[in-house]
Write an enzyme that holds these catalytic residues in place. Structure first.
Site, mmCIF file in Angstrom:
data_model
loop_
_atom_site.group_PDB
_atom_site.id
_atom_site.type_symbol
_atom_site.label_atom_id
_atom_site.label_comp_id
_atom_site.label_asym_id
_atom_site.label_seq_id
_atom_site.Cartn_x
_atom_site.Cartn_y
_atom_site.Cartn_z
ATOM 1 N N PRO A 350 16.433 68.556 20.893
ATOM 2 C CA PRO A 350 17.799 68.307 20.432
ATOM 3 C C PRO A 350 18.809 68.137 21.573
ATOM 4 O O PRO A 350 19.999 67.967 21.305
ATOM 5 C CB PRO A 350 18.110 69.588 19.653
ATOM 6 N N ILE A 351 18.330 68.185 22.811
ATOM 7 C CA ILE A 351 19.250 68.225 23.961
ATOM 8 C C ILE A 351 19.808 66.836 24.253
ATOM 9 O O ILE A 351 19.103 65.835 24.092
ATOM 10 C CB ILE A 351 18.509 68.781 25.211
ATOM 11 N N CYS A 352 21.047 66.805 24.715
ATOM 12 C CA CYS A 352 21.718 65.513 24.938
ATOM 13 C C CYS A 352 21.281 64.881 26.251
ATOM 14 O O CYS A 352 22.076 64.766 27.199
ATOM 15 C CB CYS A 352 23.223 65.722 24.915
ATOM 16 N N GLU A 353 20.019 64.547 26.338
ATOM 17 C CA GLU A 353 19.440 63.865 27.495
ATOM 18 C C GLU A 353 18.307 62.991 26.962
ATOM 19 O O GLU A 353 17.480 63.473 26.174
ATOM 20 C CB GLU A 353 18.818 64.863 28.499
ATOM 21 N N ASN A 390 23.465 73.235 27.594
ATOM 22 C CA ASN A 390 24.081 72.973 26.277
ATOM 23 C C ASN A 390 24.485 74.280 25.587
ATOM 24 O O ASN A 390 24.669 74.334 24.390
ATOM 25 C CB ASN A 390 23.149 72.191 25.339
#
Ligand SMILES: Cc1ncc(COP(=O)(O)O)c(C=O)c1O
Length: 404
Positions: A350-353, A390
């Site tokens: 779910p990480i923004c990367e 995050n």
């Protein structure tokens, strides 16, 4: 590792978490202890692989020493009962604070990685009126034939002292009266599966010990480092082959009377004992890709993103047994139902990367929101590398023997 009772227990737990199968850990430690004891070899557990308190306690109970790479690891080793006479301290950048802490703790040995570090340890030990035991970490320029991100023993790597610098080491050792030279140390890389590599290492160790003896430095300890690999593709019941590993050193290392042979195994002792357990949050079926979006990502297990490492991924909820299908006939019949359709998924976190992807194009049974997913062989360099990026919650741990 996962029977129905275990999977049912997971249904009630919040994800993500690391699941530790303490029996697998016990069997692995047992196998290593037996295989090393046969030759009188000493094993220091490389704590960087996993410093979960329950894991440390069990490893310590097997009588292994500890290989540490920070002052806090030295502290944790001692707090968990590892004898200080079995604690070694490596690392290319030990701070003065860390060296002072280890000097006060009277650890067994510093594995020293530069001439300058030798001089600093000498100075700090002198200020305390102590003599520090040191081993010289030599960069042997031996190719470990593993991923270049986890190769440490080549000239281009930052670790250890290059062979051409050894005359400077000899000069420094003669000058530094607060140091006691114990021996030589090597570590050429991690996840090494080709045992031939260790034969080449033995040849280099034999040359190096002759060099030191010829220059008037008796070598008491030969520390070969760690690096033994595990099978990430078939984790079930697949303990590392400690027998063959130690046999290579028995056969090819020139061990002289009175010498001790030391090892620093990390991954091989802990990797198979844990899995990262996660749930599917969302399924996105795109035109080009199907994505399984998990509630765990690079903040819980970064190895795939950091080293392009492979981990076997399983959907625990879609196993035939879990769905209550017991007989072979039922299982066969179920293969015709949509639930057992195999699809290809990119399994992502779910990480923004964009790099937050465990693996692309994984063949899995058709998967749904809420399904439990296991990322296997995650006991080494998993939980210890978890981060709060995050502002994520710290990943939890669950044990086969009771919950922490
Ligand atoms: C000096 C040293 N010793 C031992 C190890 C343990 O390696 P492994 O977990 O591959 O056995 C490492 C890992 O990086 C290391 O740097």
């Amino acid at each position: 590792m996962f029977n129905n009772t275990t999977i049912n227990r997971f249904q009630d737990l919040d994800t993500p978490f690391y699941y530790y199968d303490m029996e697998v850990l016990r069997q692995t430690l047992d196998a290593c202890r037996e295989a090393s004891a046969k030759h009188g070899f000493h094993v220091h557990y490389a704590m960087k692989a996993n410093f979960n308190p329950r894991v440390l306690d069990m490893i310590q109970s097997f009588g292994f020493g500890a290989d540490c790479v920070s002052g806090n690891e030295v502290r944790a080793a001692i707090e968990h009962g590892f004898g200080k006479d079995k604690v070694v301290f490596a690392g290319v950048g030990k701070s003065d604070k860390e060296i002072n802490f280890a000097l006060d703790a009277d650890i067994f040995c510093f594995n020293v990685e530069s001439v300058q570090e030798l001089e600093i340890i000498n100075e700090l030990a002198g200020a305390k009126g102590k003599k520090a035991n040191v081993a010289i970490r030599i960069n042997p320029n031996v190719d470990a034939h593993t991923h270049h991100f986890i190769t440490t023993g080549l000239d281009e790597n930052k670790f250890g002292i290059n062979i051409w610098q050894l005359p400077d080491v000899a000069t420094a050792l003669r000058k530094c009266e607060n140091l006691k030279f114990l021996g030589i140390h090597f570590h050429i890389g991690s996840q090494i599966t080709d045992l031939e590599v260790y034969k080449s290492l033995c040849t280099r160790i034999n040359e190096m010990q002759d060099w030191f003896e010829d220059h008037g430095f008796p070598v008491k300890v030969l520390n070969t480092g760690g690096g033994l690999g595990v099978d990430y593709y078939s984790p079930n019941g697949n303990i590392a082959d400690f027998e063959s590993y130690f046999q290579v050193f028995k056969s090819f290392l020139n061990v002289k009377p009175g010498q001790e042979v030391h090892f620093e195994l990390g991954r091989a002792l802990v990797a198979q004992s844990a899995s990262l357990i996660s749930r599917v949050l969302y399924v996105k079926n795109g035109k080009k890709k199907n994505f399984l979006i998990l509630d765990a990502g690079m903040t819980e297990l970064i190895r795939p993103m950091l080293y392009q490492a492979y981990h076997l991924i399983e959907n625990l909820s879609r196993r035939a047994e879990v769905r209550g299908l017991r007989s072979e006939a039922e299982k066969q019949a179920s293969d015709l139902t949509p639930h057992t359709t195999e699809l290809k998924y990119d399994v992502v976190g779910p990480i923004c990367e964009s790099t937050d992807c465990f693996q692309k194009d994984v063949d899995l049974p058709e998967s749904f929101r809420g399904d439990l997913i296991a990322v296997r062989t995650a006991g080494a360099y998993g939980e210890v590398m978890a981060s709060g990026y995050n502002l994520r919650d710290h990943v939890q741990s669950v044990y086969s023997e009771g919950v922490a």
